[in-house]
Design a protein around this motif. Structure first.
Motif, PDB file in Angstrom:
ATOM      1  N   PRO A 219       0.845  -1.202   0.000  1.00 17.18           N
ATOM      2  CA  PRO A 219       0.000   0.000   0.000  1.00 17.18           C
ATOM      3  C   PRO A 219       0.874   1.244   0.000  1.00 17.18           C
ATOM      4  O   PRO A 219       2.019   1.198   0.429  1.00 17.18           O
ATOM      5  CB  PRO A 219      -0.740  -0.111   1.343  1.00 17.18           C
ATOM      6  CG  PRO A 219       0.258  -0.794   2.234  1.00 17.18           C
ATOM      7  CD  PRO A 219       1.008  -1.766   1.361  1.00 17.18           C
TER       8      PRO A 219
ATOM      9  N   LEU B 285       2.362   4.725   1.279  1.00 19.66           N
ATOM     10  CA  LEU B 285       2.595   5.313   2.597  1.00 19.66           C
ATOM     11  C   LEU B 285       1.671   6.516   2.725  1.00 19.66           C
ATOM     12  O   LEU B 285       1.623   7.367   1.822  1.00 19.66           O
ATOM     13  CB  LEU B 285       4.061   5.760   2.718  1.00 19.66           C
ATOM     14  CG  LEU B 285       5.074   4.618   2.895  1.00 19.66           C
ATOM     15  CD1 LEU B 285       6.499   5.131   2.687  1.00 19.66           C
ATOM     16  CD2 LEU B 285       4.934   3.971   4.259  1.00 19.66           C
TER      17      LEU B 285
ATOM     18  N   SER C  41       0.956  -3.277   8.418  1.00 18.82           N
ATOM     19  CA  SER C  41       1.143  -1.955   7.790  1.00 18.82           C
ATOM     20  C   SER C  41       0.553  -0.854   8.650  1.00 18.82           C
ATOM     21  O   SER C  41       1.131   0.224   8.772  1.00 18.82           O
ATOM     22  CB  SER C  41       0.446  -1.893   6.422  1.00 18.82           C
ATOM     23  OG  SER C  41       1.218  -2.518   5.465  1.00 18.82           O
TER      24      SER C  41
ATOM     25  N   GLU D 176       2.934  -0.128  11.414  1.00 18.66           N
ATOM     26  CA  GLU D 176       4.159   0.519  10.937  1.00 18.66           C
ATOM     27  C   GLU D 176       3.897   1.973  10.540  1.00 18.66           C
ATOM     28  O   GLU D 176       4.655   2.880  10.905  1.00 18.66           O
ATOM     29  CB  GLU D 176       4.717  -0.260   9.732  1.00 18.66           C
ATOM     30  CG  GLU D 176       5.262  -1.623  10.125  1.00 18.66           C
ATOM     31  CD  GLU D 176       5.260  -2.645   8.996  1.00 18.66           C
ATOM     32  OE1 GLU D 176       5.699  -3.776   9.241  1.00 18.66           O
ATOM     33  OE2 GLU D 176       4.794  -2.333   7.872  1.00 18.66           O
ATOM     34  N   GLN D 177       2.808   2.174   9.807  1.00 17.82           N
ATOM     35  CA  GLN D 177       2.545   3.531   9.303  1.00 17.82           C
ATOM     36  C   GLN D 177       2.090   4.465  10.427  1.00 17.82           C
ATOM     37  O   GLN D 177       2.490   5.621  10.482  1.00 17.82           O
ATOM     38  CB  GLN D 177       1.507   3.486   8.182  1.00 17.82           C
ATOM     39  CG  GLN D 177       2.000   2.696   6.971  1.00 17.82           C
ATOM     40  CD  GLN D 177       1.371   3.148   5.658  1.00 17.82           C
ATOM     41  OE1 GLN D 177       0.916   4.276   5.527  1.00 17.82           O
ATOM     42  NE2 GLN D 177       1.334   2.250   4.685  1.00 17.82           N
TER      43      GLN D 177
ATOM     44  N   PHE E 296       5.979   3.729  -4.122  1.00 22.61           N
ATOM     45  CA  PHE E 296       7.189   4.041  -3.345  1.00 22.61           C
ATOM     46  C   PHE E 296       7.167   3.213  -2.065  1.00 22.61           C
ATOM     47  O   PHE E 296       6.175   3.222  -1.331  1.00 22.61           O
ATOM     48  CB  PHE E 296       7.207   5.529  -2.997  1.00 22.61           C
ATOM     49  CG  PHE E 296       8.307   5.903  -2.051  1.00 22.61           C
ATOM     50  CD1 PHE E 296       9.631   5.903  -2.455  1.00 22.61           C
ATOM     51  CD2 PHE E 296       8.017   6.253  -0.734  1.00 22.61           C
ATOM     52  CE1 PHE E 296      10.659   6.252  -1.575  1.00 22.61           C
ATOM     53  CE2 PHE E 296       9.027   6.604   0.153  1.00 22.61           C
ATOM     54  CZ  PHE E 296      10.350   6.596  -0.273  1.00 22.61           C
ATOM     55  N   ILE E 297       8.252   2.488  -1.804  1.00 20.54           N
ATOM     56  CA  ILE E 297       8.309   1.623  -0.611  1.00 20.54           C
ATOM     57  C   ILE E 297       9.508   1.995   0.257  1.00 20.54           C
ATOM     58  O   ILE E 297      10.625   2.187  -0.248  1.00 20.54           O
ATOM     59  CB  ILE E 297       8.386   0.132  -1.013  1.00 20.54           C
ATOM     60  CG1 ILE E 297       7.129  -0.233  -1.804  1.00 20.54           C
ATOM     61  CG2 ILE E 297       8.516  -0.762   0.221  1.00 20.54           C
ATOM     62  CD1 ILE E 297       7.121  -1.629  -2.340  1.00 20.54           C
ATOM     63  N   LEU E 298       9.241   2.089   1.527  1.00 18.50           N
ATOM     64  CA  LEU E 298      10.282   2.431   2.502  1.00 18.50           C
ATOM     65  C   LEU E 298       9.858   1.829   3.842  1.00 18.50           C
ATOM     66  O   LEU E 298       8.669   1.829   4.177  1.00 18.50           O
ATOM     67  CB  LEU E 298      10.359   3.956   2.583  1.00 18.50           C
ATOM     68  CG  LEU E 298      11.376   4.551   3.521  1.00 18.50           C
ATOM     69  CD1 LEU E 298      12.191   5.589   2.733  1.00 18.50           C
ATOM     70  CD2 LEU E 298      10.700   5.253   4.663  1.00 18.50           C
TER      71      LEU E 298
ATOM     72  N   ALA F 176       8.839   2.015   7.076  1.00 20.76           N
ATOM     73  CA  ALA F 176       8.348   3.170   7.842  1.00 20.76           C
ATOM     74  C   ALA F 176       8.903   3.174   9.263  1.00 20.76           C
ATOM     75  O   ALA F 176       9.141   4.233   9.837  1.00 20.76           O
ATOM     76  CB  ALA F 176       6.815   3.152   7.855  1.00 20.76           C
ATOM     77  N   ARG F 177       9.108   1.972   9.822  1.00 28.49           N
ATOM     78  CA  ARG F 177       9.576   1.914  11.214  1.00 28.49           C
ATOM     79  C   ARG F 177      10.977   2.469  11.376  1.00 28.49           C
ATOM     80  O   ARG F 177      11.412   2.747  12.490  1.00 28.49           O
ATOM     81  CB  ARG F 177       9.525   0.472  11.726  1.00 28.49           C
ATOM     82  CG  ARG F 177       8.115   0.047  12.061  1.00 28.49           C
ATOM     83  CD  ARG F 177       8.017  -1.447  12.179  1.00 28.49           C
ATOM     84  NE  ARG F 177       8.625  -1.980  13.381  1.00 28.49           N
ATOM     85  CZ  ARG F 177       8.610  -3.277  13.687  1.00 28.49           C
ATOM     86  NH1 ARG F 177       8.017  -4.144  12.870  1.00 28.49           N
ATOM     87  NH2 ARG F 177       9.165  -3.700  14.788  1.00 28.49           N
TER      88      ARG F 177
ATOM     89  N   ILE G 118      11.469  -4.425   5.789  1.00 27.50           N
ATOM     90  CA  ILE G 118      10.140  -4.536   6.401  1.00 27.50           C
ATOM     91  C   ILE G 118       9.907  -5.992   6.836  1.00 27.50           C
ATOM     92  O   ILE G 118       9.494  -6.264   7.966  1.00 27.50           O
ATOM     93  CB  ILE G 118       9.036  -4.090   5.409  1.00 27.50           C
ATOM     94  CG1 ILE G 118       9.187  -2.607   5.060  1.00 27.50           C
ATOM     95  CG2 ILE G 118       7.642  -4.387   5.967  1.00 27.50           C
ATOM     96  CD1 ILE G 118       8.361  -2.153   3.839  1.00 27.50           C
TER      97      ILE G 118
HETATM   98  N1  LIG Z   1       4.703   1.784   0.601  1.00 25.03           N
HETATM   99  C1  LIG Z   1       5.291   1.276   1.697  1.00 25.03           C
HETATM  100  O1  LIG Z   1       6.475   1.412   1.926  1.00 25.03           O
HETATM  101  N2  LIG Z   1       4.482   0.625   2.557  1.00 25.03           N
HETATM  102  C2  LIG Z   1       4.934   0.114   3.748  1.00 25.03           C
HETATM  103  N3  LIG Z   1       6.157   0.380   4.375  1.00 25.03           N
HETATM  104  C3  LIG Z   1       6.058  -0.040   5.634  1.00 25.03           C
HETATM  105  O2  LIG Z   1       6.945   0.041   6.490  1.00 25.03           O
HETATM  106  N4  LIG Z   1       4.803  -0.537   5.883  1.00 25.03           N
HETATM  107  C4  LIG Z   1       4.059  -0.395   4.753  1.00 25.03           C
HETATM  108  O3  LIG Z   1       2.879  -0.592   4.576  1.00 25.03           O
END
Ligand SMILES: NC(=O)N[C@H]1NC(=O)NC1=O
Length: 173
Positions: free
Chosen positions: A68, A70, A84, A87-88, A119-121, A123-124, A157
């Motif tokens: 999904p 961010l 997710s 994390e988000q 875009f994926i990263l 989040a934590r 992740i």
């Molecule tokens: N787009 C994206 O990076 N999504 C995620 N990253 C994360 O740490 N949890 C997510 O859902």
């Protein structure tokens, strides 16, 4: 949970427990189960990553597309997976101001239009300001490099999710 418990799981239980280590890709856990027994958490993680690395590019892009956005609509609507969502929201993405949310949405849309995946990263390991900077920076990267970077984030992740499930310290991996 210890590794003996993991090794004793039947297929259904293993996929139930580890099916979302790679976001919305239970097929990866299904493939990993066939490779048991695992020595320890690090070995289990290696198998998850090896399945990802062995996929053709179309499969790797498929994994990215299962993620999904961010701070996207699913976060607002509360329809993210439990992992997710945690994390988000833990990264502060539920508390963005309207301007910040709009800016991230614009950058996410530009990124998706350029690369064909979100875009994926992890989040934590980030915060809203760093995410926005990283998104603006990665938008300018060549597509082949960005595919590798995005898969690296998927692994971060997944590594954190695995460590949670086995109650381990991810820094020791
Ligand atoms: N787009 C994206 O990076 N999504 C995620 N990253 C994360 O740490 N949890 C997510 O859902």
């Amino acid at each position: 949970m210890d590794i003996e418990k993991v090794n004793s799981m039947d297929f259904g239980e293993f996929v139930d427990v580890f099916g979302n280590v790679i976001e919305r890709c239970p097929l990866i856990a299904a493939a990993v189960w066939s490779q048991r027994p695992f020595l320890d958490l690090e070995d289990l993680q290696k198998h998850f990553f090896a399945v990802i690395d062995a996929l053709p590019q179309s499969g790797q892009e498929g994994i990215l597309r299962c993620h999904p956005d961010l701070a996207g609509r699913e976060l607002q609507q509360g329809t993210l997976t439990a992992e997710s969502q945690r994390e988000q929201s833990g990264a502060g993405l539920t508390c963005l101001g309207a301007d910040e949310r709009l800016r991230l949405a614009e950058l996410n849309a530009q990124y998706r239009a350029r690369f064909g995946f979100p875009f994926i990263l992890a989040a934590r390991l980030s915060d809203p300001a760093a995410m926005q900077r990283e998104l603006a920076r990665r938008l300018l990267c060549p597509p082949a490099q960005e595919l590798r970077t995005a898969l690296g984030e998927v692994k971060k992740i997944g590594g954190l999710r695995l460590a949670d499930l086995l109650c381990a310290d991810p820094a020791k991996l």
